[in-house]
Scaffold this active site. Structure first.
Site, short mmCIF file in Angstrom:
data_model
loop_
_atom_site.label_atom_id
_atom_site.label_comp_id
_atom_site.label_asym_id
_atom_site.label_seq_id
_atom_site.Cartn_x
_atom_site.Cartn_y
_atom_site.Cartn_z
CD GLU A 1 51.80 -5.59 40.94
OE1 GLU A 1 52.79 -5.01 41.22
OE2 GLU A 1 50.69 -5.48 40.18
CE LYS B 1 48.33 -2.78 41.65
NZ LYS B 1 49.56 -2.94 40.74
CB CYS C 1 52.23 -2.50 42.90
SG CYS C 1 53.56 -1.47 42.53
#
Lengths: 285, 285
Positions: A49, A120, A153
């Protein structure tokens, strides 16, 4: 769509230590990692990320000048490498979107160019102050590494999301990660590894997860880089520090959701047993 | 319901090696394990799935004579021990239900008697030939070990179920397990451990999982006995063979679904991103 042949591909994950703010050096490090993955014959390489910017920014003003659009130099460089090596790159970057908003994004690029940019959807901690959350899940993309989808994540904490990606037909869930330890002990059986294993086992998909390393402004990282196959078996984990891990995985095994002769991880669900009443949704609030 | 105090309790899990068909000897082994857990001060002791009968039965006719009702000698013996030691026992047994059907069940017993009998809802492999599947999820029961719910073995592959138990208010998910290796390598990071960690981390609940050991009719077991706390941290795992593992866990931490200052594993869900179309539900069939 039946599972009638193997697609044995090398899945690689780079555990990198970006220097906060030094996009050029960080981009160079990603290109070296991609080259190393290609030298191993990888069909897919996952980068962490926000791997070109670093993570622990003081405020949006500090990261804003480092953000790039999807046709910026980072994704152009990844696409060049992907084309040269005939592989897929999934990596996280700070995106400036079409409205000028900052996004914590991950790109899927291959020889055909930028195949998708996923933003995200579940933002962690101070990311809420830096980024606008995405409002759709990753597409599932046909690639030389099978059908690839992306989660970033903290997205992995939500099995509802990865179940949906598997139902969409993903063979591989690629997971760019920056997982701060935040005072937790560093252990090999960390939550992030467990979440990757469970995602693979519950959905019979491969998971290729690339976490970061390297202390940054007081933050240490779980270093939870891992490759898991569709049987839920851990095929590679990263030792501490910078490095590339990879494993040969039959990603087409993900197209058969049977587990043993009598079970099937989609068909065996009992949705009628999972319903909850809205009043019970927030027992602690 | 706010998280305003700790309830630090010892959670114990017994990894046992039942002898197939020898209910009396197996029951005695469970009572010794309960006594050992009590000697450690445990508030909860979890016993494996079907721990009084064994698992690898040839057919329903072989296990039928070994099944017991909920007021049978096994649950009476567990209740006596639970009352004497002031603890909670969760253990798997072959149940003959009120219709005479066989069930793969797990009881929750404490000083008040049999608090609940949960009937495994997701049956694994040949269990489908032996047992009738349950048709509701476990209740959540207030006990001296916090609010306890039950899932049995393959149930843990379905994060939808454990999410629902957490939304129902469970502090601890107790998991009786008999997890055959079925040719998989025996590894410390097995899928069953990953599923327990992920259940804990995604829901911020404690997980106390008791697998079995001991070769039985050619079957070996994952020995995936583990205690995980509501931070998703593994607090105890079992070495190979028969044994009892335990750890002191603050189970009331499960009542605060916050993770760090800005996140909350229930509130952060984005249900609008998880919807799937019925046509995509079975991509491989």
């Amino acid at each position: 769509l039946a599972y009638n042949h193997r697609l044995l591909v090398e899945l690689a994950c780079a555990q990198l230590a970006p220097t906060i703010g030094d996009v050029q050096a960080n981009r160079e490090a990603t290109l070296r990692a991609i080259d190393e993955a290609a030298a191993r014959g990888a069909a897919l390489v996952v980068l962490p990320e926000l791997c070109t910017t670093g993570y622990a920014f003081a405020d949006a003003g500090e990261i804003a000048p480092l953000a790039e659009p999807a046709d910026g130099p980072t994704l152009r460089a990844w696409t060049d490498r992907a084309r040269r090596h005939r592989l897929v790159v999934v990596g996280g970057f700070a995106e400036r979107d079409e409205d000028g908003a900052l996004r914590n994004s991950a790109a899927v690029v291959d020889g055909d160019g930028v195949r998708a940019v996923y933003r995200k959807a579940h933002l962690w901690s101070r990311e809420r102050e830096l980024f606008r959350a995405g409002d759709r899940r990753s597409p599932v993309l046909d690639t030389v590494a099978g059908r690839v989808a992306v989660a970033v994540c903290y997205d992995m904490v939500f099995p509802e999301l990865t179940r949906a990606l598997a139902l969409d037909g993903a063979d591989v869930i690629a997971v760019p990660m920056n997982s701060p330890l935040d005072g937790r002990p560093r252990v090999p059986l960390c939550a992030e590894i467990g979440l990757a294993i469970a995602c693979a086992a519950s959905n019979r998909v491969a998971v290729a997860q690339a976490d970061r390393t390297g202390e940054e402004r007081g933050t240490d990282w779980a270093e939870a880089t891992v490759v898991v196959d569709p049987d839920g078996i851990v095929r590679a984990t990263a030792p501490p520090g910078v490095g590339l891990v990879s494993a040969a995985v039959d990603v087409h095994a993900a197209r058969d959701k049977s587990w043993g002769p009598s079970n099937h991880v989609f068909a065996d669900r009992r949705p009628e047993l999972y319903t909850t009443h809205p009043d019970t949704e927030r027992p602690d609030r």
